[in-house]
Design an enzyme around this catalytic site. Structure first.
Site, PDB file in Angstrom:
ATOM      1  N   SER A   1       2.202  22.237  -9.308  1.00  0.00           N
ATOM      2  CA  SER A   1       0.767  22.030  -9.530  1.00  0.00           C
ATOM      3  C   SER A   1      -0.102  23.191  -9.079  1.00  0.00           C
ATOM      4  O   SER A   1      -1.315  23.169  -9.295  1.00  0.00           O
ATOM      5  CB  SER A   1       0.285  20.797  -8.774  1.00  0.00           C
ATOM      6  OG  SER A   1       1.038  19.679  -9.123  1.00  0.00           O
TER       7      SER A   1
ATOM      8  N   THR B   1      -3.547  19.602  -6.186  1.00  0.00           N
ATOM      9  CA  THR B   1      -4.285  20.808  -5.783  1.00  0.00           C
ATOM     10  C   THR B   1      -4.049  21.041  -4.307  1.00  0.00           C
ATOM     11  O   THR B   1      -3.968  20.079  -3.540  1.00  0.00           O
ATOM     12  CB  THR B   1      -5.813  20.594  -6.012  1.00  0.00           C
ATOM     13  OG1 THR B   1      -6.055  20.432  -7.402  1.00  0.00           O
ATOM     14  CG2 THR B   1      -6.639  21.749  -5.479  1.00  0.00           C
TER      15      THR B   1
ATOM     16  N   THR C   1      -5.098  25.547  -7.981  1.00  0.00           N
ATOM     17  CA  THR C   1      -4.361  24.560  -8.773  1.00  0.00           C
ATOM     18  C   THR C   1      -4.045  25.103 -10.158  1.00  0.00           C
ATOM     19  O   THR C   1      -4.733  26.012 -10.643  1.00  0.00           O
ATOM     20  CB  THR C   1      -5.198  23.269  -8.926  1.00  0.00           C
ATOM     21  OG1 THR C   1      -4.421  22.269  -9.582  1.00  0.00           O
ATOM     22  CG2 THR C   1      -6.462  23.501  -9.721  1.00  0.00           C
TER      23      THR C   1
ATOM     24  N   ARG D   1      -9.349  24.163 -20.630  1.00  0.00           N
ATOM     25  CA  ARG D   1      -9.867  23.088 -19.770  1.00  0.00           C
ATOM     26  C   ARG D   1     -10.005  23.586 -18.320  1.00  0.00           C
ATOM     27  O   ARG D   1      -9.095  24.213 -17.787  1.00  0.00           O
ATOM     28  CB  ARG D   1      -8.922  21.891 -19.822  1.00  0.00           C
ATOM     29  CG  ARG D   1      -9.327  20.703 -18.945  1.00  0.00           C
ATOM     30  CD  ARG D   1      -8.689  20.733 -17.577  1.00  0.00           C
ATOM     31  NE  ARG D   1      -8.907  19.499 -16.828  1.00  0.00           N
ATOM     32  CZ  ARG D   1      -8.567  19.328 -15.548  1.00  0.00           C
ATOM     33  NH1 ARG D   1      -8.011  20.321 -14.887  1.00  0.00           N
ATOM     34  NH2 ARG D   1      -8.787  18.188 -14.934  1.00  0.00           N
TER      35      ARG D   1
ATOM     36  N   THR E   1      -8.801  16.401  -4.616  1.00  0.00           N
ATOM     37  CA  THR E   1      -7.651  16.425  -5.508  1.00  0.00           C
ATOM     38  C   THR E   1      -7.655  15.133  -6.306  1.00  0.00           C
ATOM     39  O   THR E   1      -8.184  14.119  -5.854  1.00  0.00           O
ATOM     40  CB  THR E   1      -6.334  16.626  -4.733  1.00  0.00           C
ATOM     41  OG1 THR E   1      -5.262  16.737  -5.678  1.00  0.00           O
ATOM     42  CG2 THR E   1      -6.051  15.484  -3.772  1.00  0.00           C
ATOM     43  N   GLY E   2      -7.065  15.207  -7.489  1.00  0.00           N
ATOM     44  CA  GLY E   2      -7.093  14.041  -8.371  1.00  0.00           C
ATOM     45  C   GLY E   2      -7.542  14.472  -9.754  1.00  0.00           C
ATOM     46  O   GLY E   2      -7.429  15.639 -10.108  1.00  0.00           O
TER      47      GLY E   2
HETATM   48  N1  ASP Z   1      -8.247  18.157  -9.452  1.00  0.00           N
HETATM   49  C1  ASP Z   1      -7.296  18.962 -10.190  1.00  0.00           C
HETATM   50  C2  ASP Z   1      -7.785  19.139 -11.599  1.00  0.00           C
HETATM   51  O1  ASP Z   1      -8.276  18.188 -12.169  1.00  0.00           O
HETATM   52  C3  ASP Z   1      -5.919  18.405 -10.193  1.00  0.00           C
HETATM   53  C4  ASP Z   1      -5.489  17.675  -8.943  1.00  0.00           C
HETATM   54  O2  ASP Z   1      -5.951  17.992  -7.860  1.00  0.00           O
HETATM   55  O3  ASP Z   1      -4.681  16.741  -9.021  1.00  0.00           O
HETATM   56  O4  ASP Z   1      -7.642  20.204 -12.133  1.00  0.00           O
END
Ligand code: ASP
Length: 324
Positions: free
Chosen positions: A84, A183, A201, A211, A234-235
């Site tokens: 990731s 992330t 990330t 994106r 994160t998310g």
């Molecule tokens: N927040 C990050 C994104 O949407 C991915 C993650 O942290 O899971 O790019």
């Protein structure tokens, strides 16, 4: 207080989607937040421990909070097993790895950011160079890549053979596979209380080319105000950036909340606005200027890493899920 096991059971019984905001009752985990110590480093996920340790070592060697952020995040970016972040990151739908990162200096409020950056091994360093070597905050795509190359930053071949093979399988099945993402967001407070933070990330796996998620957006994926504290996210970026999530956490700390309270309050606010937890995937880690850490999220699987001299913890974050 609701124990983690009780909470999971109650959430499962109650169901967590389709809730009406005004009738929400919140379950939170017992707090296991560490006490105030400086220096301290907090970051997302258990893989943050190695980054935190590197960051502390930089501080111990006399480096600045910014150096600690950059070199801490280098560890995650260089870890090929991490799918990731950085060189081992997951590609977009075209099979191209596009990386996002940002860094923020809590003292000067300066920030630097790169998005959709291709072929550069350490996007966090590109972000720092944007902050320190240009009059801009954010560079994207080909411009960011050219800038990083001009700065002499190292290149790397991406995706790795493993990620390429996964992408080929995904392509063959046309989106049947899980689109993974995580992330590293890392926040540092040094012994004197100087703060900095950063994040890095590859974003949402197999994303639409171009994106950009929350991570490189100052105030969404990261925010640091040295007078208060810092937060990182994160998310699912789409659900974090619509609420300027990390800024919201820091502002709550400014109003007197602890890092954990601030993360939890922000997650609850987002959940209440959305009227759902399902599919939200919003998680925060925060560290205040005293060295107190905390975290919260919607997913229940989120944990944050905390390190201080003589202390290393991976703490399951408080979970903001309505129980009825
Ligand atoms: N927040 C990050 C994104 O949407 C991915 C993650 O942290 O899971 O790019």
């Amino acid at each position: 207080m609701v124990s983690r096991r009780d909470f999971v059971r109650r959430s499962a019984l109650a169901g967590v989607s389709g809730v009406v905001a005004s009738r929400m009752v919140w379950a939170t985990d017992e707090t296991t937040a560490p006490p105030a110590v400086r220096p301290a480093v907090a970051s997302t996920w258990s893989f943050g421990v190695a980054a935190n340790q590197a960051a502390l070592a930089v501080l111990a060697g006399g480096g600045s909070a910014l150096d600690a952020v950059e070199q801490g995040i280098w560890v995650t970016e260089a870890d090929l097993t991490n799918s990731s972040v950085g060189v081992g990151g997951t590609p977009n739908a075209d099979g191209v790895v596009q990386l996002d990162a940002c860094i923020m200096d809590g003292t000067t409020h300066k920030a630097g950011s790169v998005a959709a950056l291709e072929g550069i091994a350490h996007p966090i360093s590109a972000a720092r160079r944007v902050m320190e070597q240009t009059r801009h905050v954010m560079l994207v795509g080909e411009g960011a890549r050219r800038f990083a190359l001009a700065q002499g930053l190292a290149t790397a071949q991406m995706p790795t053979p493993e990620r390429r093979a996964e992408w080929e399988k995904w392509k063959a099945r046309q989106a049947a596979a899980k689109q993974g993402h995580d992330t590293i967001a890392l926040i540092v407070v040094d012994a004197q209380g100087v703060m900095a933070g950063g994040c890095s990330t590859s974003g949402l796996g197999y994303k639409v080319p171009g994106r950009v998620g929350d991570s490189p957006i100052i105030g969404s994926g990261l925010y640091v105000d040295g007078a208060v504290g810092g937060a990182g996210a994160t998310g699912l970026g789409e659900n974090i950036m619509r609420y300027c999530g990390s800024f919201a956490v820091v502002e709550r700390m400014r109003q007197g909340m602890t890092p954990e309270e601030a993360c939890l309050s922000t997650v609850k606010w987002i959940v209440a606005q959305e009227g759902r937890t399902e599919g939200l995937d919003v998680n925060f880690v925060a560290l205040d200027r005293y060295g107190r850490a905390g975290g919260a999220g919607t997913s229940g699987g989120f944990s944050y890493s905390y390190n201080a001299p003589g202390s290393s913890q991976v703490t399951p974050a408080a979970v903001a899920v309505p129980v009825r």
